[in-house]
Scaffold this motif. Structure first.
Motif, PDB file in Angstrom:
ATOM      1  N   PRO A  89       0.816  -1.221   0.000  1.00  0.00           N
ATOM      2  CA  PRO A  89       0.000   0.000   0.000  1.00  0.00           C
ATOM      3  C   PRO A  89       0.846   1.265   0.000  1.00  0.00           C
ATOM      4  O   PRO A  89       1.915   1.310   0.604  1.00  0.00           O
ATOM      5  CB  PRO A  89      -0.800  -0.116   1.304  1.00  0.00           C
ATOM      6  N   ALA A  90       0.355   2.280  -0.699  1.00  0.00           N
ATOM      7  CA  ALA A  90       0.872   3.629  -0.512  1.00  0.00           C
ATOM      8  C   ALA A  90       0.150   4.217   0.691  1.00  0.00           C
ATOM      9  O   ALA A  90      -1.056   4.034   0.846  1.00  0.00           O
ATOM     10  CB  ALA A  90       0.617   4.475  -1.749  1.00  0.00           C
ATOM     11  N   ARG A  91       0.875   4.889   1.548  1.00  0.00           N
ATOM     12  CA  ARG A  91       0.246   5.310   2.807  1.00  0.00           C
ATOM     13  C   ARG A  91       0.882   6.589   3.313  1.00  0.00           C
ATOM     14  O   ARG A  91       2.082   6.804   3.183  1.00  0.00           O
ATOM     15  CB  ARG A  91       0.402   4.199   3.856  1.00  0.00           C
ATOM     16  N   ALA A 372       1.343  13.077  -4.568  1.00  0.00           N
ATOM     17  CA  ALA A 372       2.260  13.999  -3.886  1.00  0.00           C
ATOM     18  C   ALA A 372       2.153  13.862  -2.375  1.00  0.00           C
ATOM     19  O   ALA A 372       3.147  13.999  -1.654  1.00  0.00           O
ATOM     20  CB  ALA A 372       1.970  15.437  -4.316  1.00  0.00           C
ATOM     21  N   ALA A 373       0.935  13.587  -1.881  1.00  0.00           N
ATOM     22  CA  ALA A 373       0.745  13.464  -0.437  1.00  0.00           C
ATOM     23  C   ALA A 373       1.528  12.283   0.134  1.00  0.00           C
ATOM     24  O   ALA A 373       1.989  12.333   1.281  1.00  0.00           O
ATOM     25  CB  ALA A 373      -0.739  13.301  -0.119  1.00  0.00           C
ATOM     26  N   TYR A 374       1.694  11.224  -0.643  1.00  0.00           N
ATOM     27  CA  TYR A 374       2.462  10.077  -0.165  1.00  0.00           C
ATOM     28  C   TYR A 374       3.957  10.366  -0.135  1.00  0.00           C
ATOM     29  O   TYR A 374       4.712   9.671   0.550  1.00  0.00           O
ATOM     30  CB  TYR A 374       2.176   8.848  -1.044  1.00  0.00           C
ATOM     31  N   GLU A 375       4.388  11.397  -0.830  1.00  0.00           N
ATOM     32  CA  GLU A 375       5.805  11.728  -0.894  1.00  0.00           C
ATOM     33  C   GLU A 375       6.175  12.957  -0.061  1.00  0.00           C
ATOM     34  O   GLU A 375       7.318  13.083   0.378  1.00  0.00           O
ATOM     35  CB  GLU A 375       6.219  11.977  -2.344  1.00  0.00           C
ATOM     36  N   HIS A 376       5.205  13.864   0.115  1.00  0.00           N
ATOM     37  CA  HIS A 376       5.496  15.140   0.769  1.00  0.00           C
ATOM     38  C   HIS A 376       4.589  15.309   1.988  1.00  0.00           C
ATOM     39  O   HIS A 376       3.375  15.508   1.845  1.00  0.00           O
ATOM     40  CB  HIS A 376       5.257  16.307  -0.199  1.00  0.00           C
ATOM     41  N   PRO A 377       5.117  15.264   3.191  1.00  0.00           N
ATOM     42  CA  PRO A 377       4.288  15.415   4.395  1.00  0.00           C
ATOM     43  C   PRO A 377       3.463  16.693   4.418  1.00  0.00           C
ATOM     44  O   PRO A 377       2.344  16.701   4.941  1.00  0.00           O
ATOM     45  CB  PRO A 377       5.311  15.382   5.542  1.00  0.00           C
ATOM     46  N   THR A 409       5.468  24.117  -6.734  1.00  0.00           N
ATOM     47  CA  THR A 409       6.214  24.764  -5.646  1.00  0.00           C
ATOM     48  C   THR A 409       6.871  23.767  -4.720  1.00  0.00           C
ATOM     49  O   THR A 409       7.660  24.155  -3.838  1.00  0.00           O
ATOM     50  CB  THR A 409       5.284  25.653  -4.804  1.00  0.00           C
ATOM     51  N   LEU A 410       6.596  22.467  -4.907  1.00  0.00           N
ATOM     52  CA  LEU A 410       7.111  21.467  -3.983  1.00  0.00           C
ATOM     53  C   LEU A 410       8.582  21.166  -4.261  1.00  0.00           C
ATOM     54  O   LEU A 410       9.039  21.242  -5.419  1.00  0.00           O
ATOM     55  CB  LEU A 410       6.304  20.180  -4.084  1.00  0.00           C
ATOM     56  N   PRO A 411       9.325  20.796  -3.238  1.00  0.00           N
ATOM     57  CA  PRO A 411      10.734  20.430  -3.460  1.00  0.00           C
ATOM     58  C   PRO A 411      10.862  19.279  -4.447  1.00  0.00           C
ATOM     59  O   PRO A 411      10.115  18.305  -4.392  1.00  0.00           O
ATOM     60  CB  PRO A 411      11.209  19.999  -2.061  1.00  0.00           C
ATOM     61  N   GLY A 412      11.786  19.411  -5.374  1.00  0.00           N
ATOM     62  CA  GLY A 412      12.026  18.358  -6.331  1.00  0.00           C
ATOM     63  C   GLY A 412      11.129  18.401  -7.543  1.00  0.00           C
ATOM     64  O   GLY A 412      11.256  17.563  -8.436  1.00  0.00           O
TER      65      GLY A 412
END
Length: 414
Positions: A89-91, A372-377, A409-412
């Motif tokens: 799962p992605a979480r 993006a939510a799974y990668e960026h808090p 605007t997100l990093p990366g």
């Protein structure tokens, strides 16, 4: 003293009735059931409430369960395709800026109804149908319909310009359960959403029921999918067992928690389907009579985004404020339409967000946000906290171009 009738003793109707009573209005509340019948009946919703709506209850002195109701401190969201189990799962997990709670409406509404009566409030018991509304209107300066079921809601008519759907988008099943095993981390006290498959979404929340703290398992089934299996309306024990077996395949991390769960009581199961709809806020009964609709009587959301009880609290607070500001002037048709339109300016964001989350196939830009939510808090945190006030989604989630501008605007990002 101005006489006001409220037809419907749910979250919105009782909140408004108690608020008007506190301001010395002469209030008649029409309720289909007594407090005892409500308390001893079947569950009616999951009634998740976020911080702003809870603040409205506290401001009205209606927060009677703050010392007992579990607090959900955040959100865990998982997406998994069981057809590709090796991917896992992605979480993400993230905290809420303000608490969320759920109090069984059997407990809440029965207590509020008893409180209204203990303070001298007048309650007329029995169903009020559309043909009985004129008699109620004739005896009062203002009549508010807060009942979302039955023939009364049909008085208002579907607003085609504001309604997206004409049929249910999901089928629903909810179970109140004891003996749910914790994982021993912070997510035991979080709202948990497991989706991503053809089945639909499994949502778990903590609640205070008539018998004490419990867990609620809520299945939002995509029509025709594996979760869509409740036409026989099984008893709570059989229904919960069936739901838990579905978790084994489609959300195994929740199956581990619910493997030994039991229903809280004989009324601990709810089945159904909701047609999301916006109706006209004012109904004309003829002979110069009008009624004002509120909450589920005129604006109904699918419960996927947990907005129903929050909308009800917002509507009650907004209508109370409008009534108080009206003073001794008549509650005429123009005032009624303005009151609903003012409320809709806020409620429309709730409906737009819920419609976005229901859309099939999912909107591409929503998928980009969730990935993006799974990668960026910071994206996870912003997304989770928007449920408390969906207006906050307007500038970054509801429009593809604005979504892409935010993601850039997100990093990366490239």
């Amino acid at each position: 003293m101005r006489r006001i009738a409220i037809i419907g003793a749910g979250q919105a109707g009782l909140h408004l009735a108690l608020g008007l009573q506190a301001e010395d209005y002469d209030v008649t509340l029409c309720s289909e059931r007594t407090a005892r019948e409500i308390h001893d009946g079947r569950v009616t919703s999951t009634q998740l409430m976020f911080g702003p709506a809870l603040a409205l209850e506290r401001a009205a002195g209606l927060n009677l369960w703050d010392e007992r109701a579990p607090v959900m401190g955040g959100l865990e969201m998982s997406q998994w395709d069981p057809a590709v189990p090796a991917q896992g799962p992605a979480r993400f997990t993230t905290s809420y800026d303000a608490e969320a709670r759920s109090v069984d409406q059997r407990l809440k509404l029965s207590a509020w109804l008893e409180l209204f009566e203990s303070r001298g409030g007048r309650v007329e018991y029995g169903s009020v149908e559309a043909d009985g509304a004129p008699a109620v209107v004739a005896r009062h300066d203002l009549t508010v319909v807060a009942a979302g079921r039955g023939s009364l809601s049909s008085l208002f008519g579907r607003d085609a310009a504001r309604s997206v759907h004409d049929r249910p988008q999901r089928t629903l099943a909810a179970f109140y359960a004891n003996d749910v095993t914790g994982r021993g981390d912070e997510t035991d006290g979080y709202l948990r959403v497991s989706g991503g498959s053809a089945a639909g979404d499994a949502i778990v929340l903590q609640a205070l029921s008539v018998h004490g703290p419990c867990d609620i398992l809520f299945l939002e089934a995509k029509p025709g999918g594996p979760y869509d299996c409740w036409a026989d309306r099984p008893a709570p024990s059989e229904g919960l067992s069936r739901a838990v077996e579905l978790l084994r395949e489609y959300a195994p991390w929740e199956y581990e928690r619910f493997a030994r769960a039991e229903p809280t009581d004989g009324g601990a199961a709810l089945y159904g389907a909701v047609t999301p709809v916006v109706r006209h806020g004012v109904a004309a009964l003829g002979d110069g009579q009008y009624v004002l609709g509120m909450a589920d009587a005129v604006a109904v959301n699918d419960p996927l985004t947990g907005q129903g009880a929050n909308n009800a609290a917002r509507a009650a607070a907004a209508y109370l404020d409008a009534i108080l500001k009206r003073g001794e002037r008549p509650f005429d048709e123009q005032w009624m339409r303005g009151t609903f339109d003012d409320y809709w300016e806020q409620a429309r964001h709730v409906h737009a967000f819920t419609d976005l989350m229901l859309r099939q196939p999912p909107a591409d830009h929503l998928g980009r946000i969730l990935r993006a939510a799974y990668e960026h808090p910071e994206v996870a945190h912003r997304f989770a906290n928007g449920y408390a006030d969906p207006l906050s989604y307007r500038d970054w989630l509801m429009d593809p171009d604005r979504t892409d501008a935010y993601l850039a605007t997100l990093p990366g990002s490239r």
